[in-house]
Design an enzyme around this catalytic site. Structure first.
Site, PDB file in Angstrom:
ATOM      1  N   THR A   1       6.874  16.559  -9.882  1.00 18.66           N
ATOM      2  CA  THR A   1       5.454  16.781  -9.673  1.00 18.66           C
ATOM      3  C   THR A   1       5.069  18.243  -9.870  1.00 18.66           C
ATOM      4  OG1 THR A   1       5.469  15.003  -8.057  1.00 18.66           O
ATOM      5  CG2 THR A   1       3.544  16.440  -8.077  1.00 18.66           C
TER       6      THR A   1
ATOM      7  N   ASP B   1      -9.678   5.699  -2.717  1.00 15.45           N
ATOM      8  CA  ASP B   1      -8.543   6.193  -3.490  1.00 15.45           C
ATOM      9  C   ASP B   1      -9.077   6.800  -4.784  1.00 15.45           C
ATOM     10  OD1 ASP B   1      -9.393   4.000  -4.874  1.00 15.45           O
ATOM     11  OD2 ASP B   1      -7.383   3.347  -5.421  1.00 15.45           O
TER      12      ASP B   1
ATOM     13  N   TYR C   1      -6.558   6.920   3.640  1.00 18.52           N
ATOM     14  CA  TYR C   1      -6.740   5.851   2.656  1.00 18.52           C
ATOM     15  C   TYR C   1      -6.003   4.588   3.063  1.00 18.52           C
ATOM     16  CZ  TYR C   1      -5.650   2.620  -0.894  1.00 18.52           C
ATOM     17  OH  TYR C   1      -5.469   1.416  -1.523  1.00 18.52           O
TER      18      TYR C   1
ATOM     19  N   LEU D   1      11.691   4.741  -7.644  1.00 16.21           N
ATOM     20  CA  LEU D   1      10.257   4.617  -7.383  1.00 16.21           C
ATOM     21  C   LEU D   1       9.598   5.963  -7.100  1.00 16.21           C
ATOM     22  CD1 LEU D   1       8.102   2.404  -7.250  1.00 16.21           C
ATOM     23  CD2 LEU D   1       8.590   2.128  -4.823  1.00 16.21           C
ATOM     24  N   GLY D   2      10.403   6.918  -6.617  1.00 15.84           N
ATOM     25  CA  GLY D   2       9.859   8.257  -6.387  1.00 15.84           C
ATOM     26  C   GLY D   2       9.242   8.460  -5.016  1.00 15.84           C
ATOM     27  N   TYR D   3       8.896   9.698  -4.703  1.00 17.55           N
ATOM     28  CA  TYR D   3       8.334  10.067  -3.397  1.00 17.55           C
ATOM     29  C   TYR D   3       9.131   9.394  -2.281  1.00 17.55           C
ATOM     30  CZ  TYR D   3       4.248  12.178  -5.624  1.00 17.55           C
ATOM     31  OH  TYR D   3       3.412  12.975  -6.361  1.00 17.55           O
TER      32      TYR D   3
ATOM     33  N   THR E   1       1.393   5.552  -7.376  1.00 22.86           N
ATOM     34  CA  THR E   1       2.334   4.811  -8.205  1.00 22.86           C
ATOM     35  C   THR E   1       1.633   3.610  -8.835  1.00 22.86           C
ATOM     36  OG1 THR E   1       4.024   5.439  -6.607  1.00 22.86           O
ATOM     37  CG2 THR E   1       4.644   3.777  -8.220  1.00 22.86           C
TER      38      THR E   1
ATOM     39  N   GLU F   1       0.819  -1.218   0.000  1.00 18.79           N
ATOM     40  CA  GLU F   1       0.000   0.000   0.000  1.00 18.79           C
ATOM     41  C   GLU F   1       0.851   1.266   0.000  1.00 18.79           C
ATOM     42  OE1 GLU F   1      -3.001   0.404  -0.695  1.00 18.79           O
ATOM     43  OE2 GLU F   1      -3.696  -1.666  -0.563  1.00 18.79           O
TER      44      GLU F   1
END
Length: 368
Positions: free
Chosen positions: A308, A150, A132, A94-96, A57, A51
DNA sequence: AAAACGTGGTG
DNA sequence: TCACCAAGTTT
């Protein structure tokens, strides 16, 4: 809620579960449908990890990372005792990246709590778990009667009921709407069914309504207005920022340093770079540090990258030294270690650009 | 409330 | 090329 709607929801819920029983996607972190009815539950650690990775993603991207991650850290204990840099290296691309920092801290927290909490309210106290994710873990891992909301669920419900409210301001409305579907009957499967429907049938563009178990009940489909939902606030245009990076390679590898732990690309590696600003001009001699002297910097052109909230154009210069040239505050990353390093995609692109300009000039050919 | 926070795929 | 989108959270 009106009785007719409650009855309709019950009917639709069963239709969706029946569709899920035959159409559920086979995902590495997922148990097949209805396994819960036989007393089986997925590993809460696996559900939590998936999650977090799936936040903003795509499933296709996450699959590869998830498998590598769960193999390297099979349990929450393995994750908790690992060095943060190892976690960041597995997260690279993968980012963030704040997610990886949170995940590592949360692993220790979860151990201290004696395991993954089962209630949404408790789950939400953990770093990186918001409304979420708390609902998703509670429903999927523990069959708690909640409906996670979501982007998929917002899209599906907005089309089904022709909900005109504008997101993201309308998030509370959607949350409330979704809880009307709550039941003690297969909450985990229902949550995943809703998301599978949104991801495979009720897609943002050109939804496959003819394959949808809810087609005959869907307001948007009846009126051919699928493209109008969900209603969203329009995004602002991204500004463009500019910077310069230096790719310096010697026999020990490429020159890199670690970025600050907070903020953009936090804790990840970067090559020597200017800050990023509104000025497009660049000077090959004005580095952020004492770059190696007596080397020839080649113009590697520029690479474009989109974050972003802004676009970035980076001018790349590269140089090769046949002897080792240490730089204070920086380290050398062996070229054979690039793939397993904590390099964000942007830095990977920059290094590739720098290496190819050297190779094109036949400089340090056997090295770069 | 609004902005920060990655990346790759898609039309 | 470009805007939108993906199983959002944090500040």
């Amino acid at each position: 809620m009106a009785h007719y709607k409650s009855k309709k929801i019950t009917q639709l819920r069963e239709q969706l579960l029946a569709w899920y029983d035959r159409s559920a996607r086979d995902l590495p972190w997922r148990l097949p449908p209805a396994q819960g009815l036989k007393g089986q539950r997925p590993d809460p650690y696996a559900v939590w990890l998936s999650e977090i990775m799936l936040q903003q993603t795509g499933v296709a991207t996450v699959k590869t990372y998830y498998v590598a991650f769960i193999n390297r850290f099979p349990t929450v204990q393995d994750l908790a005792k690992a060095p943060l840099d190892d976690v960041l290296a597995l997260w690279a691309g993968l980012g963030y990246y704040r997610r990886a920092h949170h995940l590592h801290a949360a692993a220790k927290d979860i151990l201290a709590r004696g395991g993954v909490p089962t209630q949404p309210q408790t789950l939400q106290k953990i770093q990186g778990i918001g409304p979420y994710t708390a609902a998703a873990i509670a429903a999927i891992a523990f069959d708690q009667p909640v409906v996670p909301v979501d982007g998929n669920v917002e899209r599906v419900l907005s089309r089904l009921w022709l909900i005109e409210a504008i997101l993201p301001a309308a998030k509370p409305i959607f949350w409330h709407e979704a809880q009307a579907w709550m039941s003690t009957h297969r909450p985990g499967d229902f949550a995943q069914a809703l998301m599978d429907l949104g991801a495979t049938i009720c897609t943002p563009r050109t939804p496959a309504c003819n394959l949808c178990p809810w087609q005959s009940s869907c307001g948007a489909s009846k009126q051919s207005r699928q493209g109008e939902f969900p209603k969203k606030q329009v995004n602002k245009k991204k500004p463009t920022r500019y910077g310069t990076s230096w790719v310096h390679i010697d026999p020990d590898g490429v020159l890199v340093t670690k970025r600050a732990h907070s903020g953009l690309l936090g804790g990840m590696l970067e090559v020597p770079s200017t800050s990023w600003g509104d000025d497009p001009s660049s000077d090959p001699c004005l580095g952020p540090v004492d770059l190696p002297k007596g080397v020839t910097w080649l113009d590697g052109g520029y690479i474009d990258h989109v974050f972003t909230h802004f676009a970035l154009r980076v001018r790349v210069f590269s140089a090769y030294s046949p002897k080792s040239l240490p730089v204070v505050g920086y380290q050398r990353l062996g070229l054979d270690a690039l793939a397993g390093a904590a390099l964000p995609s942007l830095m990977h692109k920059i290094i590739v650009a720098g290496r190819s300009i050297l190779a094109a000039q036949s400089i340090g050919l056997d090295q770069v």
